[in-house]
Scaffold this motif. Structure first.
Motif, PDB file in Angstrom:
ATOM      1  N   GLN A   1      67.461 -30.733 -26.372  1.00 22.41           N
ATOM      2  CA  GLN A   1      67.287 -31.910 -27.216  1.00 22.41           C
ATOM      3  C   GLN A   1      66.413 -32.988 -26.593  1.00 22.41           C
ATOM      4  O   GLN A   1      66.055 -33.951 -27.270  1.00 22.41           O
ATOM      5  N   GLY A   2      66.096 -32.855 -25.312  1.00 20.11           N
ATOM      6  CA  GLY A   2      65.366 -33.930 -24.646  1.00 20.11           C
ATOM      7  C   GLY A   2      66.206 -35.185 -24.638  1.00 20.11           C
ATOM      8  O   GLY A   2      67.382 -35.156 -24.276  1.00 20.11           O
ATOM      9  N   THR A   3      65.628 -36.305 -25.065  1.00 21.64           N
ATOM     10  CA  THR A   3      66.383 -37.567 -25.108  1.00 21.64           C
ATOM     11  C   THR A   3      66.970 -37.837 -26.496  1.00 21.64           C
ATOM     12  O   THR A   3      67.554 -38.892 -26.714  1.00 21.64           O
ATOM     13  N   ASP A   4      66.813 -36.889 -27.413  1.00 22.98           N
ATOM     14  CA  ASP A   4      67.359 -37.050 -28.762  1.00 22.98           C
ATOM     15  C   ASP A   4      68.794 -36.517 -28.774  1.00 22.98           C
ATOM     16  O   ASP A   4      69.076 -35.442 -29.286  1.00 22.98           O
ATOM     17  N   TYR A   5      69.708 -37.306 -28.216  1.00 20.92           N
ATOM     18  CA  TYR A   5      71.084 -36.839 -28.058  1.00 20.92           C
ATOM     19  C   TYR A   5      71.820 -36.694 -29.389  1.00 20.92           C
ATOM     20  O   TYR A   5      72.836 -36.017 -29.456  1.00 20.92           O
ATOM     21  N   ALA A   6      71.305 -37.309 -30.447  1.00 18.48           N
ATOM     22  CA  ALA A   6      71.939 -37.181 -31.754  1.00 18.48           C
ATOM     23  C   ALA A   6      71.640 -35.838 -32.411  1.00 18.48           C
ATOM     24  O   ALA A   6      72.280 -35.476 -33.399  1.00 18.48           O
ATOM     25  N   ASN A   7      70.686 -35.097 -31.864  1.00 15.95           N
ATOM     26  CA  ASN A   7      70.308 -33.802 -32.432  1.00 15.95           C
ATOM     27  C   ASN A   7      71.217 -32.712 -31.869  1.00 15.95           C
ATOM     28  O   ASN A   7      70.904 -32.060 -30.878  1.00 15.95           O
ATOM     29  N   CYS A   8      72.348 -32.512 -32.527  1.00 14.35           N
ATOM     30  CA  CYS A   8      73.336 -31.545 -32.037  1.00 14.35           C
ATOM     31  C   CYS A   8      72.847 -30.103 -32.143  1.00 14.35           C
ATOM     32  O   CYS A   8      73.337 -29.218 -31.425  1.00 14.35           O
ATOM     33  N   SER A   9      71.885 -29.837 -33.036  1.00 12.68           N
ATOM     34  CA  SER A   9      71.419 -28.472 -33.240  1.00 12.68           C
ATOM     35  C   SER A   9      70.676 -27.924 -32.029  1.00 12.68           C
ATOM     36  O   SER A   9      70.492 -26.706 -31.908  1.00 12.68           O
ATOM     37  N   LYS A  10      70.263 -28.798 -31.118  1.00 15.35           N
ATOM     38  CA  LYS A  10      69.532 -28.358 -29.936  1.00 15.35           C
ATOM     39  C   LYS A  10      70.336 -28.561 -28.658  1.00 15.35           C
ATOM     40  O   LYS A  10      69.766 -28.711 -27.570  1.00 15.35           O
TER      41      LYS A  10
ATOM     42  N   TYR B   1      75.972 -36.828 -25.251  1.00 13.50           N
ATOM     43  CA  TYR B   1      75.879 -35.439 -25.702  1.00 13.50           C
ATOM     44  C   TYR B   1      76.924 -35.168 -26.786  1.00 13.50           C
ATOM     45  O   TYR B   1      78.064 -35.643 -26.709  1.00 13.50           O
ATOM     46  N   CYS B   2      76.546 -34.380 -27.780  1.00 13.95           N
ATOM     47  CA  CYS B   2      77.415 -34.128 -28.930  1.00 13.95           C
ATOM     48  C   CYS B   2      78.756 -33.537 -28.516  1.00 13.95           C
ATOM     49  O   CYS B   2      79.797 -33.865 -29.095  1.00 13.95           O
ATOM     50  N   ARG B   3      78.781 -32.668 -27.518  1.00 18.98           N
ATOM     51  CA  ARG B   3      80.038 -32.036 -27.108  1.00 18.98           C
ATOM     52  C   ARG B   3      81.018 -33.051 -26.520  1.00 18.98           C
ATOM     53  O   ARG B   3      82.229 -32.915 -26.682  1.00 18.98           O
ATOM     54  N   ALA B   4      80.494 -34.071 -25.847  1.00 15.63           N
ATOM     55  CA  ALA B   4      81.364 -35.125 -25.304  1.00 15.63           C
ATOM     56  C   ALA B   4      81.836 -36.050 -26.409  1.00 15.63           C
ATOM     57  O   ALA B   4      83.015 -36.422 -26.472  1.00 15.63           O
ATOM     58  N   VAL B   5      80.916 -36.426 -27.305  1.00 10.90           N
ATOM     59  CA  VAL B   5      81.277 -37.302 -28.424  1.00 10.90           C
ATOM     60  C   VAL B   5      82.347 -36.643 -29.292  1.00 10.90           C
ATOM     61  O   VAL B   5      83.342 -37.280 -29.675  1.00 10.90           O
TER      62      VAL B   5
END
Length: 199
Positions: A62-71, A105-109
């Motif tokens: 995802q790079g710095t796009d932490y809202a992009n859970c698909s990556k 990161y989506c997994r932590a959120v």
């Protein structure tokens, strides 16, 4: 893996953090069972948690796009089930949960929201590269070494941080902030919460 295994001596905040250089690591007596529950109910600790179990076939792109859970590597069905079961146990234990911080990161959120119903994203809990290219633990260690609001527990849902404790997915280090840094007083796997909640 033991439910309450003895953690490695916590790295108390050491050289590299302004005003805290030269402080040595302190061995912490380990809290278990009812003694641990009593201590947690009084507040004053930080629960530093690695996110629940993930789909290991996924990669972080995802790079710095932490809202992009698909990556990103996300929670597995097992991880979500573990987090929900732990949430029920923590509720039964009547722990005074205060501030809940999460890595972006989506997994932590998702782990924070499944377990505590909320989670404020904080870049301070995400270890990034410093000016010298080495991991910069300073903001995270400063936070872990700071006492939570009186009578409450701070929760940090993030990633493995060997400078605090070596954690598998779903494990939690129970951290006591001290004037000289901090001590890890217990280390729990995800299933330990249910066992602590049993009468």
């Amino acid at each position: 893996m033991d439910v309450l295994r003895r953690s490695m001596i916590a790295w108390c905040i050491a050289a590299g953090l302004p005003g805290l250089a030269g402080r040595s690591a302190l061995a912490a007596p380990q809290l278990q069972g009812s003694d641990l529950v009593r201590a947690l109910r009084e507040g004053g600790y930080t629960l530093y948690m690695r996110h629940a179990r993930t789909e290991t076939s996924q990669q972080d792109l995802q790079g710095t796009d932490y809202a992009n859970c698909s990556k990103q590597r996300n929670l597995s069905a097992t991880g979500r089930a573990q987090a929900r079961a732990a949430a029920e146990a923590i509720g039964a234990l009547r722990l005074p949960i205060g501030e809940v911080l999460s890595s972006p990161y989506c997994r932590a959120v998702e782990t924070a929201r499944l377990m505590f119903g909320r989670g404020e994203i904080s870049m301070d809990v995400l270890v990034r590269s410093g000016p010298d290219g080495q991991p910069d633990f300073a903001p995270l260690l400063r936070l872990v070494g700071t006492a939570p609001a009186p009578g409450t527990l701070r929760v940090i849902v993030a990633h493995n941080a060997p400078r605090i404790a070596s954690l598998e997915e779903g494990e939690t280090a129970i951290v006591r902030p001290l004037e000289s840094g901090f001590q890890v007083v217990a280390q729990l796997d995800m299933g330990a919460w249910a066992r602590l909640a049993r009468p």
